[in-house]
Write an enzyme that holds these catalytic residues in place. Sequence first.
Site, mmCIF file in Angstrom:
data_model
loop_
_atom_site.group_PDB
_atom_site.id
_atom_site.type_symbol
_atom_site.label_atom_id
_atom_site.label_comp_id
_atom_site.label_asym_id
_atom_site.label_seq_id
_atom_site.Cartn_x
_atom_site.Cartn_y
_atom_site.Cartn_z
ATOM 1 N N GLU A 166 0.904 -1.160 0.000
ATOM 2 C CA GLU A 166 0.000 0.000 0.000
ATOM 3 C C GLU A 166 0.938 1.203 0.000
ATOM 4 O O GLU A 166 1.645 1.437 0.970
ATOM 5 C CB GLU A 166 -0.889 -0.091 1.243
ATOM 6 C CG GLU A 166 -2.094 0.803 1.187
ATOM 7 C CD GLU A 166 -1.854 2.064 1.957
ATOM 8 O OE1 GLU A 166 -1.187 2.975 1.397
ATOM 9 O OE2 GLU A 166 -2.313 2.134 3.106
ATOM 10 N N CYS A 169 -2.326 7.925 4.698
ATOM 11 C CA CYS A 169 -2.300 7.501 3.276
ATOM 12 C C CYS A 169 -3.456 8.133 2.533
ATOM 13 O O CYS A 169 -3.426 8.241 1.314
ATOM 14 C CB CYS A 169 -2.393 5.994 3.111
ATOM 15 S SG CYS A 169 -2.341 5.023 4.593
#
Lengths: 531, 531
Positions: B263, B300
């Site tokens: 990720e 994120c």
Amino acid sequence: MHGKNIIGGTLSAQGTTTCQSINPATGTTLPTRFFAATTEEVEQTMSLAANAFITYKQTSQDQRADFLEAIAEELLVLGDELVQQAAQESGLPQGRIEGERGRTVNQLRLFATLLREGSWCEAVIETAQPERTPVPKPDHRTMLRPLGPVVVFTASNFPLAFSTAGGDTASALAAGNPVVVKAHEAHLGTNELVSTAIINAAEKTNMPQGVFSSLNAQGYSVGEQLVKHPETKAVTFTGSTRGGQALMKIATERPVPIPVFAEMGSINPVLLLPEKLNLEVKEIAQTYAASITLGAGQFCTNPGLLIGLDSMELDLFTSELKEAIEDSTPQVMLTDGILKAYENGKETVLSSTGVSPIASSQQELPKGAGQPAIAMISGEDFINNTLAQEEVFGAFSLVIKCKNRLELKLVLHALKGQLTGTIMGTNEDVKIFENEIDILQEKVGRLIFNNVPTGVEVSHAMQHGGPFPAASDSRFTSVGTAAIKRFVRPICYQNCPESYLPEELKDANPLGIWRKVDGQMSKVSIVELVG
Amino acid sequence: MHGKNIIGGTLSAQGTTTCQSINPATGTTLPTRFFAATTEEVEQTMSLAANAFITYKQTSQDQRADFLEAIAEELLVLGDELVQQAAQESGLPQGRIEGERGRTVNQLRLFATLLREGSWCEAVIETAQPERTPVPKPDHRTMLRPLGPVVVFTASNFPLAFSTAGGDTASALAAGNPVVVKAHEAHLGTNELVSTAIINAAEKTNMPQGVFSSLNAQGYSVGEQLVKHPETKAVTFTGSTRGGQALMKIATERPVPIPVFAEMGSINPVLLLPEKLNLEVKEIAQTYAASITLGAGQFCTNPGLLIGLDSMELDLFTSELKEAIEDSTPQVMLTDGILKAYENGKETVLSSTGVSPIASSQQELPKGAGQPAIAMISGEDFINNTLAQEEVFGAFSLVIKCKNRLELKLVLHALKGQLTGTIMGTNEDVKIFENEIDILQEKVGRLIFNNVPTGVEVSHAMQHGGPFPAASDSRFTSVGTAAIKRFVRPICYQNCPESYLPEELKDANPLGIWRKVDGQMSKVSIVELVG
């Protein structure tokens, strides 16, 4: 036959390079010249596919089911012409091609059934909790959505079921992705007939231009350009380990890597357990001789390894198998290249350390046919002989004689990833050899008991894949309805207005599909459930 | 604090290289010396994990649920010590760490709930039809089974929820895979506390030695050895695009390639639509200023791009946002390295073509804190400025002013893959801008309406992932219960004796799970169904 590339509904022959199919049974070059796609034609094809995706992904599941069923209809309309063309190009008997056509048509219809039922898209809904503290819970709704254009590299050994309108094309189209097929050089005429059927079906069911295209190629450049193209979102391939790995390398080295679903080599080990062998040695030998030689051994699930413990039963099995293989009829192989690779591969294994021949067919060898053969190796030699683990694509198997259970375990540990592993064992055998079976299980996608690996059911429960190098990604299958999962990704819609939500996620559940709502499987509407 | 590697239940410090964590708020080096794992220790760890897999994969779903719940309990038992350690090592406020602990504990419990319910394993059964012609249909039963040892590279920005006992570890353990954690160098003490809690839980619930290990590292060699190890079956990573891509390269170049679930970077575009902006310009500006600066922007899902059409409303929004950013309080960043990367990244974007600064925080800048800032760029400049698409990890956002809808579309087309995309729009806006939203949808894993991207719900419906480079594989999520799907593969059992079948696939359905039997979702036993 026009020999042109089929770019959406348009025929195109901009290049000058041509290729022709060969009848492997006669060695005759077939008359039609097929035009290899040019760089510009590949570019046009991918750009049309990307454009088609914008509307095709918005089609309803029912509309796509209509399309798949129309393809099945159009394939049947081709009648005998298709059967004869495929038989001529593949060397496979007409009866086998007819059976394969049935499988292909049923496969398309099974995907249509999956779409009409609709629940495969894994709709998950978590309803909002505006009063939750410390932060409110938003409304989240997730489902599987298509990736975009899929490039399909077709297989030689199933000119219908794993080719132009085969499982890869059916599952990619079912999911909502346009498909671009790289025609197989061994059956270019079959590809043209089937591609035309798909285009006819697309037109009859009002699918967008470019939902399907088919390109001819000579050499690797068209394939490479297709895999590298930025509009390509996934690739499928069925064939050799070398071919699959080459595509994987190109795909992972792209600026934006994409998945390649390669179904590659497998030698499909069979574990012959003592009690079972003792009870049915003749039947097992005959069953396996038939499985080894079926379709000239040209199946990904051909049983290439027969593993047993050194015993009188194993010797008896081997001698029964010897007789059956000597009596077996050599069959024409798919292409001259495949025949040569078979004979060379067999020779390489036979001349490698510790391998001794047992038998080869003693029957007449027609032009283009491969000679079925079996050989033997000890467990110890197998473990140290890397050549013995290479797939010999064709009717060839190795019997591995293990001197004891420890050696048997070491042989199983030495195996690479496989599509299938088979246990021939009584319930008592299975109990006694549980550890060995467990080692085998970790190496395979499908664990078979008291049956042969050849014969791959197209169903909801099929797993045709396995740990590398059997397949590029053990988490997916290339046969059965779950094959659709390769070409989709979850998209989550947060606090999405009802008007923008896909049908599958709307409050009222208009499609009546199974959904996971706040953790519970249900078919009811959200209003009913929450309100 | 002992500073040792935790290899199963054994503490190990065979090497001489040590590393220490630093308090980013003070710059002080914390006292404990942590021993980096040696080559031999990595080898021992992986071999122990492989051995643990043999028994761990046979545990029942209930047993694994007990284990996960015990980890949650042990984390709570650590009390304030854990909160203070994590706060000290991360610079995050204690309140935030407490919240994160709650999230971590709930996440473990949610996976336990998933296991106790049991249907996640996707059991599919096709019963035999021995009378079918031309060939009988065998019995096929398929379910998701664990892959084997998983190596977890932990994230810096969530020292609890995305670290040692975070989502990756919880989902890999839930699926039945042993876990080896590469400790994050920024919070080595937190890692030691949490690892010890996991080992305690493993012992209390009789899990096999090696079901969990944690190794310290300096530099890249330990991580590289872990990814290359033949017993490693999958890797997870949360962090920079560069780091993720380096691991992907190692994993795909192995003799047996394995999946890396990375990720990576995302700039989480927000589309500001006219009617909505006109109605709520102040609220939107304030909401977004808060989202941009939350946790020093170290999420994120931090909104890095705010895209609007050139208009009075956008100018008003920008001036409101300017004010809010100037008033925002700079916060301590996770590490000195991250702070430097933030300031450099901001500088690079600010000095690139077409970017003009709008505002930066005018509040006092504490030691170790990053200065929140926003800037502006035209749509045209954004399309041609590759630097403007690089993630600046921290409280920095770009406002993109598009001169018309065509330019807006081109901006959306130019975007790379993202974790999230957000629409700020009324229902009328959504209708008018459907094409634009559709372009955005193809770029993201989660499409949010009238909300902020920060705040990632841990639920059944969460999709935290997205097209490359946001994540390595858009078909999976790293948050929510579906994260378990990363670490399993389907195994199909053909004609398998009842005694060898996993509980999930036995005739009687002893776990009472949802199964797809002959195409129908059902909880009944096969006996009842088939007769």
